[in-house]
Scaffold this active site. Structure first.
Site, PDB file in Angstrom:
ATOM      1  CD  GLU A 127      46.693  22.918  26.106  1.00  0.00           C
ATOM      2  OE1 GLU A 127      47.681  23.659  26.197  1.00  0.00           O
ATOM      3  OE2 GLU A 127      46.334  22.346  25.053  1.00  0.00           O
ATOM      4  CE  LYS A 129      38.642  28.991  27.234  1.00  0.00           C
ATOM      5  NZ  LYS A 129      38.754  30.415  27.619  1.00  0.00           N
ATOM      6  CG  ASP A 131      40.561  34.956  31.638  1.00  0.00           C
ATOM      7  OD1 ASP A 131      40.302  35.261  30.453  1.00  0.00           O
ATOM      8  OD2 ASP A 131      39.929  35.414  32.601  1.00  0.00           O
ATOM      9  CE1 TYR A 239      45.995  28.145  22.434  1.00  0.00           C
ATOM     10  CE2 TYR A 239      46.930  29.296  24.310  1.00  0.00           C
ATOM     11  CZ  TYR A 239      46.037  29.243  23.265  1.00  0.00           C
ATOM     12  OH  TYR A 239      45.184  30.292  23.045  1.00  0.00           O
ATOM     13  CE  LYS A 327      35.192  29.401  30.540  1.00  0.00           C
ATOM     14  NZ  LYS A 327      34.261  30.308  29.841  1.00  0.00           N
ATOM     15  CB  CYS A 434      41.292  48.380  70.097  1.00  0.00           C
ATOM     16  SG  CYS A 434      41.559  49.312  68.563  1.00  0.00           S
ATOM     17  CB  CYS A 437      43.642  52.719  70.628  1.00  0.00           C
ATOM     18  SG  CYS A 437      42.050  52.015  71.153  1.00  0.00           S
ATOM     19  CB  CYS A 458      37.725  49.642  69.617  1.00  0.00           C
ATOM     20  SG  CYS A 458      38.766  50.862  70.451  1.00  0.00           S
ATOM     21  CB  CYS A 464      40.306  54.242  68.778  1.00  0.00           C
ATOM     22  SG  CYS A 464      40.831  52.954  67.625  1.00  0.00           S
TER      23      CYS A 464
END
Length: 738
Positions: A127, A129, A131, A239, A327, A434, A437, A458, A464
């Site tokens: 199953e 694990k 965290d 669990y 793990k 860009c 702009c 750009c 801009c």
């Protein structure tokens, strides 16, 4: 860390004791930070490696194992402020497996232990694990009477009322057949969606920053006010169990399914398996689904299914022999690319960012990762060679990718899982205009190498908006003009309201006080609206809040006025000229000594074009790239106009080159580390250089003095190890005055 590379067998007993003492201190601190304070400073993988080394040392030197050994302990003592609960059955940790071979070894140990049982077929469960934060729930006659944290495994914290706010935890068990008394155990966690919603609510009202779901869930459970816990919408998976007057079922899998019938949420990815191959295959299935689960997991737990066999195999060093946690690699995870966005930086760089399905990596939820440039997306380097595999492999929206956090800090994509690429995924088309702009976005040609720049930029420059607002944020930042109280959020408010379009506008804000006040009031009103929505009720700002906001405005104006005569090197850096960082800014300040001189040379260079060396001097540490950047800056008439407007408001101080040859620190190499409180880092460096000292960025055997402020880290440790003179800021100022 020192000593970690040595083989255990090479230690003498005194050396082993010293190493054990060191590890004991480090691990004890880590346990407190993780289990009690919810503020870990190291990754799970780093912790596990240190714990394993600690246990190996105790195994090699059993006479050094004392009554305070950490090998059989889990968690940390309960935090103050909560009643204590002694667990009738200790809440233990699990042994760890990091490779398929470790899992095979777990199964082989089981078979050896039960080898006399002829025809015995071992069955396991697997199953995810979770965290989160472990919790134990005591039910008497089906009614929840007590809820506690793990604590140190023997004694936890009474958080019953907080646990009762979690919808996944029934106050009364459903169905029938439950024991008279049973302690249901499981994991409290926070989903990614709820974590992001909490971060947004907090940011909207200027609240605290939350680091990751695990720490946030743990902190939420330790609230004094259960209504705060309730607002966090925590979840719970059941669990396992502790003390019980009767087994829920004869087998682990069946018992957990019973929990589901009694009203608990149980993980749907839990399976039974009769072979290691099945366990490992399920591990990889869960690993690939990790990013789509919506909550953080860090491995898969395997257990012997038969409860009688569990009891027969028993426990060792505070861990059940019949279970192991496989793990995941701490630094990697699978996820999917949901979108690719283009951001525009202050120098016009079009920076692609992948938006990912949220996934936990090394204790942090990763949702975004930089894609660097269009070549990187296409899967090639600057020479056109593949960077992911033998052939160029591009990154597309919809792709499944493997990410890792380089150095456990910066997330990056390390692999594209081509076999999972959707049939309708198409190559990403990098924009040639860009997105902010609409100006053309080009890749400059390096005249020396003949190659295109890897980044597209750009060409709109100050027309801009993206470049303009990012340039303003750079201008006021700590390393530049360092205007206190004028951070990124306030710049956004002032820019979007039209009050600040160029840096010069910052210094005329006091003359437009009413407009500034109105802009910030509108921002506060919006924050208040969001706060009200989050709280589900209407609130009105008190007069004291408004008065404080007016006082804050006066402080802001005062902070702006305090920067009207900045140091020349700070001012040059603040201009945001491409390729000119803090260090180069300091060199230019020392070279030209005044802004007038630098401006005149820049305009002269722009008028003569390519003949840079006829204008600019030869300066150690500055090459053609910087001179070209200066020329290009002054070749843009708009830049010159903006600079001249700024110089009407700001008068940078001339750089005074006076070196004292007879000072106490003349000829010495000095390193500054940590936070300086009476000087800025630039002022400290300038002072040292005026006194004839050389300022270095790292500590070596050639360093003479280290000036350490609060928060000094590895540089201070290096200095102490090398026996270098270490001074605090006051001692440095005293020495400099001699």
């Amino acid at each position: 860390m020192s000593g970690e590379a040595r083989e255990i067998e090479s230690y003498s007993e005194p050396e082993a004791k010293a190493e054990l003492d060191r590890l004991h201190e480090v691990l004890t601190k880590a346990d407190l930070l993780y289990h009690q304070q919810d503020a870990p400073e190291m990754t799970d993988a780093d912790y596990d490696a240190l714990k394993l080394r600690y246990q190996m040392l105790e195994t090699a030197f059993p006479e050094l194992r004392g009554p305070d050994s950490l090998s059989g302990k889990v968690g940390a003592p309960p935090a103050e402020g909560f009643a204590k609960v002694r667990h009738a059955v200790p809440m233990l940790s699990l042994a760890k497996a990091y490779t398929d071979e470790d899992v095979q070894d777990f199964a082989d140990r089981a078979r050896r232990f039960f080898e006399r049982d002829k025809d015995l077929k071992l069955v396991f469960t697997a199953e995810p694990k979770i965290d989160g934060l472990s919790a134990s729930l005591r039910y008497e006659n089906g009614v929840l009477v007590k809820g506690a944290t793990r604590g140190d495994g023997a004694v936890g914290e009474d958080i019953t009322e907080n646990l009762k706010t979690i919808a996944d935890i029934p106050h009364k068990l459903a169905g029938s057949g439950w024991p008279e008394v049973i302690e249901i155990r499981g994991e409290v966690y926070m989903t990614y969606a709820e974590f992001e919603a909490l971060k947004e609510r907090s940011a909207a009202v200027g609240g605290q920053a939350y680091v990751n779901p695990r720490n946030t869930a743990a902190g939420s459970l330790r609230q004094k006010d259960p209504s705060v816990t309730a607002s966090r919408n925590l979840k719970f998976f059941a669990y396992a169990w502790g003390y019980t007057t009767a087994d829920p079922a004869p087998a682990q899998f069946d018992a957990v399914q019973k929990f589901g019938a009694w009203g608990f949420k149980v993980n749907p990815l839990m399976i039974r398996a009769s072979s290691i191959e099945e366990l490992i295959a399920h591990y990889h299935v869960i690993e690939e689904q990790r990013s789509s689960l919506g909550y953080d997991i860090d491995g898969v737990v395997y257990k012997i299914d038969d409860l009688e066999l569990q009891r027969r195999w028993g426990f060792s060093s505070g861990e059940p022999r019949w279970a192991v946690a496989h793990k995941f690699p701490a630094e990697q995870a699978f996820t999917t690319v949901r979108a690719i966005d283009i951001q525009v930086g202050r120098t016009g760089t079009l920076a692609p960012v992948a938006r990912l399905a949220p996934v936990g990596v090394g204790g942090v939820v990763v949702e975004n990762v930089t894609l660097h440039n269009e070549d990187y997306i296409a899967g090639i380097d600057s020479n056109g060679l593949p960077i992911r595999g033998d052939e160029p492999i591009d990154i597309r929206v919809g792709d499944t990718v493997v990410i890792q956090r380089a150095g456990d800090v910066i997330p990056q994509i390390v692999r594209v899982v081509l076999e999972k690429r959707p049939a309708d995924a198409v190559p990403f088309e990098f924009p040639h205009v860009c997105p902010v702009c609409g100006s053309p976005a080009t890749r400059e040609l390096n005249e020396k190498t003949g190659k295109e720049d890897s980044r597209r930029r750009c060409t709109g420059e100050l027309i801009c908006p993206a470049q303009a607002v990012e340039q303003l944020k750079h201008f006021v930042s700590r390393g530049a003009m360092d205007i206190e109280g004028l951070g990124a959020e306030n710049i956004d408010v002032l820019f979007n309201s039209g009050l600040v379009k160029t840096a010069a506008d910052i210094f005329t804000l006091r003359d437009r006080r009413d407009q500034v006040q109105a802009a910030f009031a509108a921002r506060r009103e919006e924050q208040s609206r969001l706060r009200d929505e989050a709280a589900g009720k209407v609130r009105k700002a008190s007069r004291s809040v408004e008065e404080r906001s007016f006082q804050g405005l006066d402080k802001l104006f005062a902070a702006i006025d305090a920067r009207r005569e900045p140091e020349l090197d700070r001012f040059i850096f603040a201009l945001g000229i491409r390729h000119i960082g803090e260090t180069t800014g300091a060199v230019l300040a020392k070279t030209f000594t005044s802004m007038d001189n630098l401006r005149a040379k820049g305009i002269e260079a722009a008028s003569v074009g390519g003949a840079l060396h006829e204008v600019f001097p030869s300066v150690n540490g500055i090459g053609d790239t910087v001179w070209e950047a200066l020329r290009d800056f002054f070749d843009n008439q708009r830049n010159v106009e903006v600079l001249d407007r700024l110089l009407e408001q700001v008068k940078p101080r001339d750089y005074v080159v006076t070196v004292s040859a007879d000072s106490e620190v003349a000829g010495k190499t000095v390193v500054f580390t940590g936070s300086l409180e009476k000087l800025t880092r630039g002022e400290a460096k300038a002072m040292a250089e005026r006194l004839g000292a050389k300022v270095a960025g790292s500590v070596s055997k050639n360093t003479d003095i280290v000036v350490a402020g609060p928060g000094a880290g590895s540089k201070l440790k290096d200095a102490q190890a090398l026996g270098i003179l270490v001074l605090d800021e006051d001692q440095w100022l005293e020495l400099a005055a001699k």
